[in-house]
Enzyme design. Structure first.
Site, mmCIF file in Angstrom:
data_model
loop_
_atom_site.group_PDB
_atom_site.id
_atom_site.type_symbol
_atom_site.label_atom_id
_atom_site.label_comp_id
_atom_site.label_asym_id
_atom_site.label_seq_id
_atom_site.Cartn_x
_atom_site.Cartn_y
_atom_site.Cartn_z
ATOM 1 N N CYS A 116 0.821 -1.225 0.000
ATOM 2 C CA CYS A 116 0.000 0.000 0.000
ATOM 3 C C CYS A 116 0.851 1.269 0.000
ATOM 4 O O CYS A 116 0.335 2.365 -0.249
ATOM 5 C CB CYS A 116 -0.942 0.006 1.190
ATOM 6 S SG CYS A 116 -2.151 -1.315 1.076
ATOM 7 N N HIS A 255 -3.252 7.296 2.105
ATOM 8 C CA HIS A 255 -3.639 5.987 1.581
ATOM 9 C C HIS A 255 -5.020 5.654 2.140
ATOM 10 O O HIS A 255 -5.303 5.908 3.312
ATOM 11 C CB HIS A 255 -2.617 4.936 2.011
ATOM 12 C CG HIS A 255 -3.069 3.540 1.731
ATOM 13 N ND1 HIS A 255 -3.474 3.141 0.475
ATOM 14 C CD2 HIS A 255 -3.216 2.455 2.547
ATOM 15 C CE1 HIS A 255 -3.831 1.877 0.525
ATOM 16 N NE2 HIS A 255 -3.684 1.433 1.772
ATOM 17 N N ASN A 285 -10.032 0.117 -0.753
ATOM 18 C CA ASN A 285 -8.568 0.141 -0.753
ATOM 19 C C ASN A 285 -8.060 -0.454 -2.073
ATOM 20 O O ASN A 285 -8.116 -1.666 -2.276
ATOM 21 C CB ASN A 285 -8.064 -0.667 0.449
ATOM 22 C CG ASN A 285 -6.553 -0.648 0.590
ATOM 23 O OD1 ASN A 285 -5.847 -0.208 -0.321
ATOM 24 N ND2 ASN A 285 -6.058 -1.142 1.706
HETATM 25 O O1 UT7 Z 1 -3.879 -1.068 3.462
HETATM 26 C C1 UT7 Z 1 -3.119 -2.079 4.021
HETATM 27 C C2 UT7 Z 1 -3.096 -1.974 5.489
HETATM 28 N N1 UT7 Z 1 -4.327 -2.444 6.023
HETATM 29 C C3 UT7 Z 1 -4.989 -1.715 6.922
HETATM 30 O O2 UT7 Z 1 -4.605 -0.616 7.220
HETATM 31 C C4 UT7 Z 1 -6.193 -2.356 7.580
HETATM 32 C C5 UT7 Z 1 -6.119 -2.168 9.074
HETATM 33 N N2 UT7 Z 1 -7.187 -2.837 9.792
HETATM 34 C C6 UT7 Z 1 -8.476 -2.410 9.740
HETATM 35 O O3 UT7 Z 1 -8.802 -1.495 9.025
HETATM 36 C C7 UT7 Z 1 -9.469 -3.050 10.670
HETATM 37 O O4 UT7 Z 1 -8.805 -3.870 11.574
HETATM 38 C C8 UT7 Z 1 -10.563 -3.864 9.936
HETATM 39 C C9 UT7 Z 1 -11.502 -2.945 9.197
HETATM 40 C C10 UT7 Z 1 -9.925 -4.845 8.982
HETATM 41 C C11 UT7 Z 1 -11.397 -4.631 10.974
HETATM 42 O O5 UT7 Z 1 -11.938 -3.729 11.925
HETATM 43 P P1 UT7 Z 1 -11.784 -4.016 13.500
HETATM 44 O O6 UT7 Z 1 -12.503 -2.945 14.180
HETATM 45 O O7 UT7 Z 1 -10.323 -4.168 13.782
HETATM 46 O O8 UT7 Z 1 -12.570 -5.357 13.641
HETATM 47 P P2 UT7 Z 1 -12.029 -6.773 14.184
HETATM 48 O O9 UT7 Z 1 -11.180 -7.420 13.188
HETATM 49 O O10 UT7 Z 1 -11.529 -6.606 15.582
HETATM 50 O O11 UT7 Z 1 -13.414 -7.550 14.283
HETATM 51 C C12 UT7 Z 1 -14.438 -7.154 15.208
HETATM 52 C C13 UT7 Z 1 -15.606 -8.104 15.025
HETATM 53 C C14 UT7 Z 1 -15.218 -9.572 15.069
HETATM 54 O O12 UT7 Z 1 -16.241 -10.279 15.704
HETATM 55 P P3 UT7 Z 1 -16.096 -10.718 17.235
HETATM 56 O O13 UT7 Z 1 -14.864 -11.580 17.298
HETATM 57 O O14 UT7 Z 1 -15.947 -9.436 18.001
HETATM 58 O O15 UT7 Z 1 -17.380 -11.457 17.488
HETATM 59 C C15 UT7 Z 1 -15.166 -9.966 13.635
HETATM 60 O O16 UT7 Z 1 -15.402 -11.335 13.425
HETATM 61 O O17 UT7 Z 1 -16.210 -7.896 13.753
HETATM 62 C C16 UT7 Z 1 -16.291 -9.130 13.056
HETATM 63 N N3 UT7 Z 1 -16.157 -8.887 11.634
HETATM 64 C C17 UT7 Z 1 -17.205 -8.560 10.849
HETATM 65 N N4 UT7 Z 1 -18.510 -8.399 11.126
HETATM 66 C C18 UT7 Z 1 -19.306 -8.046 10.093
HETATM 67 C C19 UT7 Z 1 -15.032 -8.908 10.882
HETATM 68 N N5 UT7 Z 1 -15.332 -8.589 9.604
HETATM 69 C C20 UT7 Z 1 -16.671 -8.373 9.571
HETATM 70 C C21 UT7 Z 1 -17.548 -8.011 8.541
HETATM 71 N N6 UT7 Z 1 -18.867 -7.840 8.855
HETATM 72 N N7 UT7 Z 1 -17.156 -7.781 7.276
#
Ligand code: UT7
Length: 330
Positions: A116, A255, A285
């Site tokens: 990225c 980004h 992204n």
């Molecule tokens: O560009 C390259 C670099 N990449 C980045 O900068 C990405 C950085 N990371 C992020 O942007 C975030 O971590 C994400 C958007 C990928 C995820 O957001 P988060 O707030 O960190 O969510 P999480 O992974 O902690 O998941 C929270 C909950 C989980 O459920 P439980 O375990 O709390 O029951 C996930 O299973 O949300 C759940 N979850 C979803 N729910 C509905 C994960 N993906 C989804 C989804 N829809 N698409």
């Protein structure tokens, strides 16, 4: 005589027509518009459909449209650099294929892989060729067909990414141009964001395909923690190094990975949302393409001399910031 600087003197994007909405993703995986919007800020993304089409097709389209817009003949281009993590093939370089498709002739061309942050790495490489006086016209392309490595059964990653490409033209200028660049990397970040198979460590096999190892693997929470601090840190560092305050900066071009990471960076820089280029809601992204796609969308609003900070964070980990003064008015 004033110093010769590399300056962006033109920009052009290309986005495929197909729009993948949150509503459509709701039918593919267990997700919903509210979760995606509140956690990422993404509403829809573009997908390149069509058999045999790859990253080079989007890159070549951006290049051809840029040259037409600038009324520049393909024979005037000295070098093309392409940033991508989704090359058409392991080899040859996608840059080589873009040159062929855009009719640029037998000029030097190569790919840069910094995920990225790829556009900032490629741009910084291009700057050196201009400032050394070696080349007069350099094209820097950021292009990714992320849909080719996204697992559309993995709800945690499939909502994030889209396809797109954009190209900038670099030329030497003495008044305005690119003034500074800071690039960083940390290979230990690999554990949180990588593609497991298909490289020399784990070549493609029936088993790697069955185990779905050719897709993006991301530990989102950990990547988020690094991204939110490193991108803001490097943006602040380049401002301090160049004695800039929030009042001096006209635009932040971040980004587009997550609206929450962008907001945190803007806050640290002391910039209101109105001075932050953001189109993540429309395209998600697009990896190496996000920053030049923003510059393209905002091109008409940019004024000569506008002080602009580009900032990125991504796989590697890699991150960085570029400080430039915009060199033309559209
Ligand atoms: O560009 C390259 C670099 N990449 C980045 O900068 C990405 C950085 N990371 C992020 O942007 C975030 O971590 C994400 C958007 C990928 C995820 O957001 P988060 O707030 O960190 O969510 P999480 O992974 O902690 O998941 C929270 C909950 C989980 O459920 P439980 O375990 O709390 O029951 C996930 O299973 O949300 C759940 N979850 C979803 N729910 C509905 C994960 N993906 C989804 C989804 N829809 N698409």
């Amino acid at each position: 005589m004033s110093e010769l600087r590399a300056a962006i003197t033109g920009v052009q994007g290309y986005l495929p027509d197909y729009i993948l909405t949150n509503a459509e993703l709701e039918k593919m995986v267990d997700t919903n518009d509210e979760w995606i919007m509140s956690r990422t800020g993404i509403k829809e993304r573009r997908i390149l459909k069509g058999k045999g089409l790859g990253t080079s097709d989007m890159g070549a389209e951006a290049v051809t449209r840029l040259l037409t817009k600038k009324n520049i003949s393909p024979s005037e281009i000295d070098l093309l650099i392409c940033a991508t993590v989704t090359p058409d093939h392991q080899f040859p370089a996608t840059a080589n294929i873009i040159c062929d498709k855009a009719g640029l002739g037998e000029i030097p061309s190569f790919d840069v892989g910094a995920a990225c942050s790829g556009f900032l790495y490629a741009l910084t490489t291009g700057i050196s060729f201009i400032e050394s006086g070696r080349y007069q016209k350099v094209l820097v392309v950021g292009a990714d067909k992320m849909s080719s490595i996204v697992d559309y059964t993995d709800r945690a990653t499939c909502v994030l990414f889209g396809d797109g490409a954009a190209a900038v033209l670099l030329e030497g200028r003495t008044e305005y141009g690119i003034r500074d660049s800071i690039l960083r990397s940390m290979g230990a970040g690999k554990q949180y964001l990588h593609q497991k198979a298909g490289g020399s460590v784990l070549p493609a096999s029936k088993k790697t395909v069955e185990d779905r190892l050719h897709y993006i693997y991301q530990d989102g929470k950990n990547v988020f923690k690094f991204a939110v601090t490193k991108m803001a840190d490097v943006a602040e560092e380049i401002m301090k190094k160049n004695q800039l305050t929030g009042d001096d900066v006209a635009w932040l071009v971040p980004h587009q990975a997550n609206k929450r990471i962008i907001d945190a960076t803007a806050r640290r820089m002391g910039l209101p949302e109105s001075q932050v280029m953001m189109n993540i809601h429309k395209y998600g992204n697009t990896t190496a393409a996000t920053i030049p796609l923003c510059l393209w969308e905002w091109e008409k609003q940019l004024k000569k001399g506008d002080k602009i900070i580009l900032a990125a964070f991504g796989g590697g980990f890699t991150w960085g910031a570029v400080y430039l003064e915009w060199a033309y008015e559209d």
